[in-house]
Design an enzyme around this catalytic site. Structure first.
Site, PDB file in Angstrom:
ATOM      1  CE  LYS A 127      16.437 -16.172  -0.028  1.00  0.00           C
ATOM      2  NZ  LYS A 127      17.648 -16.691  -0.652  1.00  0.00           N
ATOM      3  CB  ILE A 173      12.580 -16.660  -9.257  1.00  0.00           C
ATOM      4  CG1 ILE A 173      13.915 -17.257  -9.666  1.00  0.00           C
ATOM      5  CG2 ILE A 173      11.422 -17.567  -9.652  1.00  0.00           C
ATOM      6  CD1 ILE A 173      14.223 -18.586  -8.989  1.00  0.00           C
ATOM      7  N   GLY A 202      20.742   2.234   0.995  1.00  0.00           N
ATOM      8  CA  GLY A 202      21.758   1.197   0.812  1.00  0.00           C
ATOM      9  C   GLY A 202      22.234   1.176  -0.621  1.00  0.00           C
ATOM     10  CB  CYS A 203      24.638   2.550  -2.471  1.00  0.00           C
ATOM     11  SG  CYS A 203      24.814   2.798  -4.235  1.00  0.00           S
ATOM     12  N   GLY A 245      22.367 -12.096  -6.625  1.00  0.00           N
ATOM     13  CA  GLY A 245      23.228 -11.286  -7.491  1.00  0.00           C
ATOM     14  C   GLY A 245      22.649  -9.903  -7.664  1.00  0.00           C
ATOM     15  N   GLY A 264      33.321 -16.961  -5.350  1.00  0.00           N
ATOM     16  CA  GLY A 264      32.507 -15.805  -4.962  1.00  0.00           C
ATOM     17  C   GLY A 264      31.036 -16.117  -4.736  1.00  0.00           C
ATOM     18  CD  GLU A 294      27.487 -12.908   2.038  1.00  0.00           C
ATOM     19  OE1 GLU A 294      27.952 -12.270   2.987  1.00  0.00           O
ATOM     20  OE2 GLU A 294      26.436 -12.625   1.466  1.00  0.00           O
ATOM     21  CD  GLU A 331       8.641 -11.569  -6.874  1.00  0.00           C
ATOM     22  OE1 GLU A 331       7.437 -11.524  -7.093  1.00  0.00           O
ATOM     23  OE2 GLU A 331       9.209 -12.597  -6.426  1.00  0.00           O
TER      24      GLU A 331
HETATM   25  N1  LIG Z   1      22.869  -9.829  -2.686  1.00  0.00           N
HETATM   26  C1  LIG Z   1      21.872 -10.612  -3.143  1.00  0.00           C
HETATM   27  O1  LIG Z   1      22.052 -11.395  -4.066  1.00  0.00           O
HETATM   28  C2  LIG Z   1      20.542 -10.522  -2.519  1.00  0.00           C
HETATM   29  C3  LIG Z   1      20.286  -9.681  -1.460  1.00  0.00           C
HETATM   30  N2  LIG Z   1      19.045  -9.597  -0.933  1.00  0.00           N
HETATM   31  C4  LIG Z   1      18.778  -8.703   0.175  1.00  0.00           C
HETATM   32  O2  LIG Z   1      19.033  -7.368  -0.237  1.00  0.00           O
HETATM   33  C5  LIG Z   1      19.488  -6.594   0.860  1.00  0.00           C
HETATM   34  C6  LIG Z   1      20.814  -5.950   0.481  1.00  0.00           C
HETATM   35  O3  LIG Z   1      21.730  -6.963   0.169  1.00  0.00           O
HETATM   36  P1  LIG Z   1      23.151  -6.608  -0.473  1.00  0.00           P
HETATM   37  O4  LIG Z   1      23.041  -5.483  -1.418  1.00  0.00           O
HETATM   38  O5  LIG Z   1      23.681  -7.901  -0.949  1.00  0.00           O
HETATM   39  O6  LIG Z   1      23.963  -6.164   0.810  1.00  0.00           O
HETATM   40  P2  LIG Z   1      25.245  -5.230   0.870  1.00  0.00           P
HETATM   41  O7  LIG Z   1      25.893  -5.490   2.179  1.00  0.00           O
HETATM   42  O8  LIG Z   1      26.072  -5.376  -0.368  1.00  0.00           O
HETATM   43  O9  LIG Z   1      24.617  -3.769   0.841  1.00  0.00           O
HETATM   44  C7  LIG Z   1      24.039  -3.157   1.950  1.00  0.00           C
HETATM   45  C8  LIG Z   1      24.531  -1.737   1.964  1.00  0.00           C
HETATM   46  O10 LIG Z   1      23.869  -1.014   2.976  1.00  0.00           O
HETATM   47  C9  LIG Z   1      24.813  -0.110   3.511  1.00  0.00           C
HETATM   48  N3  LIG Z   1      24.409   0.381   4.833  1.00  0.00           N
HETATM   49  C10 LIG Z   1      24.548  -0.202   6.040  1.00  0.00           C
HETATM   50  N4  LIG Z   1      24.109   0.601   7.013  1.00  0.00           N
HETATM   51  C11 LIG Z   1      23.689   1.730   6.408  1.00  0.00           C
HETATM   52  C12 LIG Z   1      23.131   2.944   6.879  1.00  0.00           C
HETATM   53  N5  LIG Z   1      22.950   3.169   8.165  1.00  0.00           N
HETATM   54  N6  LIG Z   1      22.792   3.888   5.970  1.00  0.00           N
HETATM   55  C13 LIG Z   1      23.003   3.675   4.658  1.00  0.00           C
HETATM   56  N7  LIG Z   1      23.540   2.553   4.143  1.00  0.00           N
HETATM   57  C14 LIG Z   1      23.873   1.593   5.019  1.00  0.00           C
HETATM   58  C15 LIG Z   1      26.105  -0.905   3.560  1.00  0.00           C
HETATM   59  O11 LIG Z   1      27.219  -0.047   3.647  1.00  0.00           O
HETATM   60  C16 LIG Z   1      26.039  -1.639   2.238  1.00  0.00           C
HETATM   61  O12 LIG Z   1      26.673  -0.928   1.201  1.00  0.00           O
HETATM   62  C17 LIG Z   1      19.555  -7.549   2.048  1.00  0.00           C
HETATM   63  O13 LIG Z   1      18.373  -7.461   2.779  1.00  0.00           O
HETATM   64  C18 LIG Z   1      19.670  -8.918   1.378  1.00  0.00           C
HETATM   65  O14 LIG Z   1      19.189  -9.966   2.178  1.00  0.00           O
HETATM   66  C19 LIG Z   1      17.983 -10.308  -1.438  1.00  0.00           C
HETATM   67  C20 LIG Z   1      18.168 -11.151  -2.494  1.00  0.00           C
HETATM   68  C21 LIG Z   1      19.473 -11.366  -3.082  1.00  0.00           C
HETATM   69  N1  LIG Z   2      22.890 -15.770  -0.017  1.00  0.00           N
HETATM   70  C1  LIG Z   2      21.760 -16.037  -0.833  1.00  0.00           C
HETATM   71  C2  LIG Z   2      21.452 -14.889  -1.758  1.00  0.00           C
HETATM   72  C3  LIG Z   2      20.418 -14.021  -1.235  1.00  0.00           C
HETATM   73  O1  LIG Z   2      19.239 -14.314  -1.165  1.00  0.00           O
HETATM   74  C4  LIG Z   2      22.007 -17.279  -1.689  1.00  0.00           C
HETATM   75  O2  LIG Z   2      23.104 -17.863  -1.642  1.00  0.00           O
HETATM   76  O3  LIG Z   2      21.090 -17.668  -2.392  1.00  0.00           O
HETATM   77 NA    NA Z   3      11.644 -13.206  -6.235  1.00  0.00          NA
END
Ligand SMILES: NC(=O)C1=CN([C@@H]2O[C@H](COP(=O)(O)OP(=O)(O)OC[C@H]3O[C@@H](n4cnc5c(N)ncnc54)[C@H](O)[C@@H]3O)[C@@H](O)[C@H]2O)C=CC1
Ligand SMILES: N[C@@H](CC=O)C(=O)O
Ligand code: NA
EC number: 1.1.1.3
Length: 444
Positions: free
Chosen positions: A218, A149, A23-24, A319, A200, A203, A142
């Site tokens: 959580k 945090i 995932g990127c 973030g 922003g 979502e 984490e």
């Molecule tokens: N964004 C945040 O602030 C936070 C996110 N998280 C967790 O981190 C994880 C990722 O979150 P984000 O980066 O925000 O999501 P995101 O949606 O920005 O990134 C996920 C990426 O995975 C890619 N993806 C989907 N299917 C795929 C596949 N089959 N192969 C390869 N790549 C694939 C998508 O194209 C996307 O770029 C989630 O589990 C989320 O709950 C946890 C804490 C905070």
């Molecule tokens: N959508 C969450 C971020 C990911 O854990 C939030 O608003 O705190």
């Molecule tokens: Na944490």
């Protein structure tokens, strides 16, 4: 492949630790950036270089503003995790089924795993932990709770010798931003949500945040760690913030409180022994409580522990860069473990306490009741509370005539008793409506 036959089984001096990123997106991009930018420093900290050997993406050819060779990108995530020579797999794809398959395959093929995936851990953490245990590999997470945090590691390690009594968390930034905006500007929920989306924070589809699903995931993870008990999202009582009105926020203010969406995980003594309760709902907390000062999209987790006392963990809960910080901390830890051929802590579920349903949770309540302004109303209303053994702490009347309202704050009572009281109040002919019921937390 059996890990014992894999190149990844044991690290030998001179060989870099191989890292694969799944995932990127928001988080993955920052993880890749830090892994490559800080490679030399990270190598010093781990005691061996770490080499990013593959990045699984959904689509190739996107401009990702990353200084990594194009040939690292692949759309074959399953192929990447099953190569058999990867030491650490970082899962930041999100979602349930695909992420679970990839993590299980990574473990089976000899890699330790770092994930930020709270939804998957809360839904089916047991499967992942069992697989990690069987494969003798690490599963670190984490970033899954409150982003940057440090709270998973403190509960899993620092407080492992103590007895945690209660965890009270603001673990969702979007809802905290909305409730804070309602508090400071007097806005209603919809206006505050619009602003959160414009800036922003929320979502386009904010359901997981505003309906409390994200916080409930959580809460399940926090309760499991705090009480050494397996807790899933299905065990967590969940209410979101969509019904919180500007009037609720004003009432809280009049009581010297603010409204927050709280994740509350408690150890409870019951006649049958200790038990656990886990719930997510909006609640009033006194302005003097440390959690009341958590503004905007910030998160904080307040822990009450028998020997340690009260601890507060505060910071950015979401973030790209903050979440990547937590992911990288885990990557360094599991890479050090791989280098030394040791494992970090696994799942701790030895206590396996009963998880109580919401009816048995105990707290205090703020109840607003529109009533006819006539003799005997207060006695009848008080009688409904007494009928279910809910003790009243304060009562005040607001307005008069057709605008009369009673505002009642209770002592601690069981949630089921309060629900029965509200049903009984609704059956009284002098009660026009029970307009709001909100729980009161945090030592009011
Ligand atoms: N964004 C945040 O602030 C936070 C996110 N998280 C967790 O981190 C994880 C990722 O979150 P984000 O980066 O925000 O999501 P995101 O949606 O920005 O990134 C996920 C990426 O995975 C890619 N993806 C989907 N299917 C795929 C596949 N089959 N192969 C390869 N790549 C694939 C998508 O194209 C996307 O770029 C989630 O589990 C989320 O709950 C946890 C804490 C905070
Ligand atoms: N959508 C969450 C971020 C990911 O854990 C939030 O608003 O705190
Ligand atoms: Na944490």
């Amino acid at each position: 492949m059996n890990p014992s036959s894999s190149d990844a089984t044991s690290w030998t001096p001179g060989r870099p630790l191989r890292v694969a990123l799944l995932g990127c997106g928001v988080v993955g991009t920052e993880v890749a950036r830090l892994l490559t930018r800080d490679a030399d420093e990270l190598a010093q900290r781990v005691g061996a270089p770490m080499e990013l050997v593959g990045i699984a993406v959904r689509r190739l050819g996107r401009d990702r503003d990353l200084d990594v060779p194009d040939e690292l990108f692949t759309t074959d995530a399953a192929g990447l995790v099953s190569r058999g020579d990867i030491d650490v797999v970082i899962e930041v794809i999100g979602g349930i089924d695909l992420a679970r398959d990839l993590i299980l395959s990574a473990l089976e093929h000899g890699a330790s795993v770092v994930t930020a995936n709270k939804a998957l851990l809360a839904e089916d953490g047991a499967t992942l932990f069992e697989a990690a245990h069987k494969a003798e590999r690490d599963l670190y997470f984490e970033a899954a709770v409150a982003g940057a945090i440090p709270i998973v590691r403190p509960l899993r390690e620092s407080l492992a010798g103590d007895r945690v009594q209660r965890v009270l968390g603001i673990v969702n930034g979007t809802t905290n931003f909305i409730l804070d905006a309602m508090t400071t500007t007097g806005q209603g929920f919809s206006e505050a949500l619009d602003e959160a989306q414009r800036l922003g924070y929320a979502e386009a589809d904010p359901t997981a945040d505003i309906e409390g699903f994200d916080a409930a995931s959580k809460a399940a993870i926090l309760a499991g760690l705090a009480f050494h008990t397996r807790v899933t999202i299905g065990d967590v009582h969940r209410e979101g913030i969509t019904d919180v009105s500007a009037a609720d926020v004003r009432s809280a203010d009049e009581m010297g409180c603010v409204v927050k969406l709280l994740a509350i995980c408690e150890r409870r003594e019951t006649p049958d022994g200790p038990a656990v309760s886990a719930r997510v709902h909006p609640a009033m907390i006194p302005r003097s409580h440390p959690l009341a000062s958590v503004r905007g999209a910030y998160n904080a987790v307040f822990v009450e522990s028998e020997a340690a006392g009260e601890l507060m963990f505060y910071g950015p809960g979401a973030g790209g860069a903050p979440t990547a910080s937590a992911v990288l901390g885990d990557v360094v830890s599991v890479a050090r473990n791989r280098r030394s051929d040791v494992f970090g802590p696994g799942e701790s579920t030895h206590a396996q306490l009963e998880v109580l349903d919401m009816g048995r949770a105990r707290t205090r309540y703020h109840v607003s009741i529109d009533v006819d302004d006539r003799a005997g109303v207060l006695a009848s209303v008080a009688g409904a509370f007494a009928e279910y053994d809910v003790s009243i702490k304060t009562v005040r009347q607001e307005g008069s005539g057709s605008d009369a309202q009673l505002v009642i704050v209770t002592h601690e009572a069981e949630d089921a008793a309060l629900s029965a009281t509200v049903a009984s109040l609704r059956g009284l002919d002098m009660v026009r409506d029970v307009t709001s019921v909100m729980r009161v937390e945090g030592g009011f």
